[in-house]
Design a protein around this motif. Structure first.
Motif, PDB file in Angstrom:
ATOM      1  N   GLU A 104       0.801  -1.214   0.000  1.00 15.83           N
ATOM      2  CA  GLU A 104       0.000   0.000   0.000  1.00 15.83           C
ATOM      3  C   GLU A 104       0.838   1.269   0.000  1.00 15.83           C
ATOM      4  OE1 GLU A 104      -3.570   0.102   2.109  1.00 15.83           O
ATOM      5  OE2 GLU A 104      -3.875  -2.064   2.031  1.00 15.83           O
ATOM      6  N   GLY A 105       1.912   1.248  -0.785  1.00 14.73           N
ATOM      7  CA  GLY A 105       2.753   2.426  -0.919  1.00 14.73           C
ATOM      8  C   GLY A 105       3.880   2.525   0.089  1.00 14.73           C
ATOM      9  N   PHE A 106       3.899   1.661   1.084  1.00 18.32           N
ATOM     10  CA  PHE A 106       4.966   1.688   2.086  1.00 18.32           C
ATOM     11  C   PHE A 106       6.249   1.114   1.512  1.00 18.32           C
ATOM     12  CE2 PHE A 106       1.390   2.228   4.790  1.00 18.32           C
ATOM     13  CZ  PHE A 106       1.838   2.733   5.988  1.00 18.32           C
ATOM     14  N   ARG A 107       7.364   1.667   1.909  1.00 18.92           N
ATOM     15  CA  ARG A 107       8.662   1.062   1.635  1.00 18.92           C
ATOM     16  C   ARG A 107       8.970   0.165   2.833  1.00 18.92           C
ATOM     17  NH1 ARG A 107      12.523   5.228   2.062  1.00 18.92           N
ATOM     18  NH2 ARG A 107      12.940   4.496   4.150  1.00 18.92           N
ATOM     19  N   ILE A 108       8.982  -1.136   2.632  1.00 17.30           N
ATOM     20  CA  ILE A 108       9.199  -2.088   3.720  1.00 17.30           C
ATOM     21  C   ILE A 108      10.665  -2.061   4.125  1.00 17.30           C
ATOM     22  CG2 ILE A 108       9.030  -4.513   4.444  1.00 17.30           C
ATOM     23  CD1 ILE A 108       6.302  -3.184   3.841  1.00 17.30           C
ATOM     24  N   GLU A 109      10.928  -1.869   5.416  1.00 17.99           N
ATOM     25  CA  GLU A 109      12.293  -1.838   5.941  1.00 17.99           C
ATOM     26  C   GLU A 109      12.600  -3.023   6.832  1.00 17.99           C
ATOM     27  OE1 GLU A 109      12.368   1.961   7.864  1.00 17.99           O
ATOM     28  OE2 GLU A 109      12.838   3.002   6.000  1.00 17.99           O
ATOM     29  N   GLU A 110      11.571  -3.591   7.429  1.00 14.67           N
ATOM     30  CA  GLU A 110      11.791  -4.678   8.380  1.00 14.67           C
ATOM     31  C   GLU A 110      10.509  -5.479   8.511  1.00 14.67           C
ATOM     32  OE1 GLU A 110      13.172  -5.148  13.069  1.00 14.67           O
ATOM     33  OE2 GLU A 110      12.668  -3.186  12.259  1.00 14.67           O
ATOM     34  N   ALA A 111      10.651  -6.782   8.734  1.00  8.02           N
ATOM     35  CA  ALA A 111       9.496  -7.630   9.011  1.00  8.02           C
ATOM     36  C   ALA A 111       9.652  -8.181  10.420  1.00  8.02           C
ATOM     37  CB  ALA A 111       9.428  -8.778   8.004  1.00  8.02           C
ATOM     38  N   GLU A 112       8.559  -8.243  11.157  1.00  9.54           N
ATOM     39  CA  GLU A 112       8.598  -8.791  12.506  1.00  9.54           C
ATOM     40  C   GLU A 112       7.683 -10.000  12.551  1.00  9.54           C
ATOM     41  OE1 GLU A 112       7.185  -7.304  16.811  1.00  9.54           O
ATOM     42  OE2 GLU A 112       8.661  -6.035  15.804  1.00  9.54           O
ATOM     43  N   VAL A 113       8.297 -11.159  12.710  1.00 11.70           N
ATOM     44  CA  VAL A 113       7.555 -12.416  12.759  1.00 11.70           C
ATOM     45  C   VAL A 113       7.761 -13.020  14.142  1.00 11.70           C
ATOM     46  CG1 VAL A 113       7.364 -14.743  11.801  1.00 11.70           C
ATOM     47  CG2 VAL A 113       7.852 -12.791  10.285  1.00 11.70           C
ATOM     48  N   ILE A 114       6.673 -13.456  14.745  1.00 12.95           N
ATOM     49  CA  ILE A 114       6.765 -14.140  16.034  1.00 12.95           C
ATOM     50  C   ILE A 114       6.116 -15.509  15.874  1.00 12.95           C
ATOM     51  CG2 ILE A 114       6.050 -14.175  18.446  1.00 12.95           C
ATOM     52  CD1 ILE A 114       6.177 -11.147  18.450  1.00 12.95           C
ATOM     53  N   TYR A 115       6.891 -16.533  16.182  1.00  9.41           N
ATOM     54  CA  TYR A 115       6.378 -17.898  16.193  1.00  9.41           C
ATOM     55  C   TYR A 115       5.975 -18.205  17.634  1.00  9.41           C
ATOM     56  CZ  TYR A 115       8.946 -18.222  11.779  1.00  9.41           C
ATOM     57  OH  TYR A 115       9.421 -18.014  10.513  1.00  9.41           O
ATOM     58  N   TRP A 116       4.826 -18.821  17.817  1.00 13.39           N
ATOM     59  CA  TRP A 116       4.325 -19.170  19.152  1.00 13.39           C
ATOM     60  C   TRP A 116       4.342 -20.677  19.310  1.00 13.39           C
ATOM     61  CZ3 TRP A 116       3.184 -15.458  22.683  1.00 13.39           C
ATOM     62  CH2 TRP A 116       3.070 -14.152  22.200  1.00 13.39           C
ATOM     63  N   GLY A 117       4.725 -21.142  20.482  1.00 11.48           N
ATOM     64  CA  GLY A 117       4.750 -22.577  20.749  1.00 11.48           C
ATOM     65  C   GLY A 117       5.005 -22.834  22.213  1.00 11.48           C
ATOM     66  N   ILE A 118       5.490 -24.038  22.508  1.00 11.20           N
ATOM     67  CA  ILE A 118       5.797 -24.441  23.871  1.00 11.20           C
ATOM     68  C   ILE A 118       7.289 -24.761  23.926  1.00 11.20           C
ATOM     69  CG2 ILE A 118       5.255 -26.059  25.751  1.00 11.20           C
ATOM     70  CD1 ILE A 118       2.868 -24.286  24.835  1.00 11.20           C
ATOM     71  N   CYS A 119       8.019 -24.117  24.839  1.00  9.84           N
ATOM     72  CA  CYS A 119       9.468 -24.293  24.942  1.00  9.84           C
ATOM     73  C   CYS A 119       9.811 -25.703  25.463  1.00  9.84           C
ATOM     74  CB  CYS A 119      10.081 -23.220  25.831  1.00  9.84           C
ATOM     75  SG  CYS A 119       9.743 -23.422  27.601  1.00  9.84           S
ATOM     76  N   PRO A 120      11.054 -26.133  25.276  1.00  5.91           N
ATOM     77  CA  PRO A 120      11.450 -27.466  25.742  1.00  5.91           C
ATOM     78  C   PRO A 120      11.234 -27.668  27.252  1.00  5.91           C
ATOM     79  CG  PRO A 120      13.094 -26.594  24.250  1.00  5.91           C
ATOM     80  CD  PRO A 120      12.115 -25.490  24.514  1.00  5.91           C
ATOM     81  N   ASP A 121      11.522 -26.650  28.080  1.00  6.27           N
ATOM     82  CA  ASP A 121      11.325 -26.790  29.527  1.00  6.27           C
ATOM     83  C   ASP A 121       9.862 -27.052  29.866  1.00  6.27           C
ATOM     84  OD1 ASP A 121      14.028 -26.442  29.997  1.00  6.27           O
ATOM     85  OD2 ASP A 121      13.822 -24.312  30.513  1.00  6.27           O
ATOM     86  N   CYS A 122       8.957 -26.299  29.235  1.00  7.75           N
ATOM     87  CA  CYS A 122       7.532 -26.486  29.514  1.00  7.75           C
ATOM     88  C   CYS A 122       7.009 -27.805  28.938  1.00  7.75           C
ATOM     89  CB  CYS A 122       6.721 -25.309  28.968  1.00  7.75           C
ATOM     90  SG  CYS A 122       6.975 -23.782  29.902  1.00  7.75           S
ATOM     91  N   GLN A 123       7.576 -28.261  27.842  1.00  7.39           N
ATOM     92  CA  GLN A 123       7.162 -29.543  27.272  1.00  7.39           C
ATOM     93  C   GLN A 123       7.505 -30.701  28.213  1.00  7.39           C
ATOM     94  OE1 GLN A 123       8.329 -30.335  23.157  1.00  7.39           O
ATOM     95  NE2 GLN A 123       8.591 -28.128  22.895  1.00  7.39           N
ATOM     96  N   SER A 124       8.602 -30.576  28.954  1.00  4.53           N
ATOM     97  CA  SER A 124       9.025 -31.670  29.821  1.00  4.53           C
ATOM     98  C   SER A 124       8.290 -31.687  31.159  1.00  4.53           C
ATOM     99  CB  SER A 124      10.536 -31.592  30.062  1.00  4.53           C
ATOM    100  OG  SER A 124      10.862 -30.431  30.787  1.00  4.53           O
ATOM    101  N   GLU A 125       7.528 -30.657  31.437  1.00  3.29           N
ATOM    102  CA  GLU A 125       6.771 -30.622  32.710  1.00  3.29           C
ATOM    103  C   GLU A 125       5.540 -31.500  32.664  1.00  3.29           C
ATOM    104  OE1 GLU A 125       5.925 -26.537  33.569  1.00  3.29           O
ATOM    105  OE2 GLU A 125       7.998 -26.107  34.073  1.00  3.29           O
TER     106      GLU A 125
END
Length: 125
Positions: A104-125
């Motif tokens: 939409e006319g913007f010059r893209i300078e950066e993308a911010e992506v966040i992946y959500w999940g369960i960390c290894p410590d929490c998986q082992s609980e």
């Protein structure tokens, strides 16, 4: 940018604890310097972010976090249970994260992506 003891202390704390929030950074800075106000730490974080020395990220339902890894367009993975955050390199394969389908006319300078999940410590609980 002037070099000051609080700025150096904030940077040192971020090198030790990437993805820390302002309160955790302030506690670490106080351990290094003694009495430093939380507002002073916020001011330092803002100045360092504006200077491009620190990156501010804010995953949903989380306080702002800060890191010194800047300028490489990396992303983050966040644990839904404990809130742990880790760096991940840019998406592989097709790179939709770098080219918006319709900027939409913007010059893209950066993308911010966040992946959500369960960390290894929490998986082992």
């Amino acid at each position: 940018m002037r070099v000051t003891a609080p700025r150096l202390a904030v940077l040192a704390e971020l090198h030790r604890h990437p993805h820390a929030d302002a309160d955790a950074i302030a506690k670490g800075v106080r351990r290094q310097l003694g009495k430093v106000s939380t507002q002073a730490v916020y001011d330092v974080l803002r100045a360092l972010t504006e200077a491009g020395l620190v990156r501010r990220i804010q995953p949903a339902n989380s306080p702002a976090r800060f890191e010194v890894r800047v300028g490489d367009n990396h992303h983050h993975v966040v644990c839904r249970r404990c809130g742990a955050i880790s760096d991940v390199d840019c998406a592989v394969g097709e790179v939709p994260c770098l080219e918006a389908s319709d900027p939409e006319g913007f010059r893209i300078e950066e993308a911010e992506v966040i992946y959500w999940g369960i960390c290894p410590d929490c998986q082992s609980e």
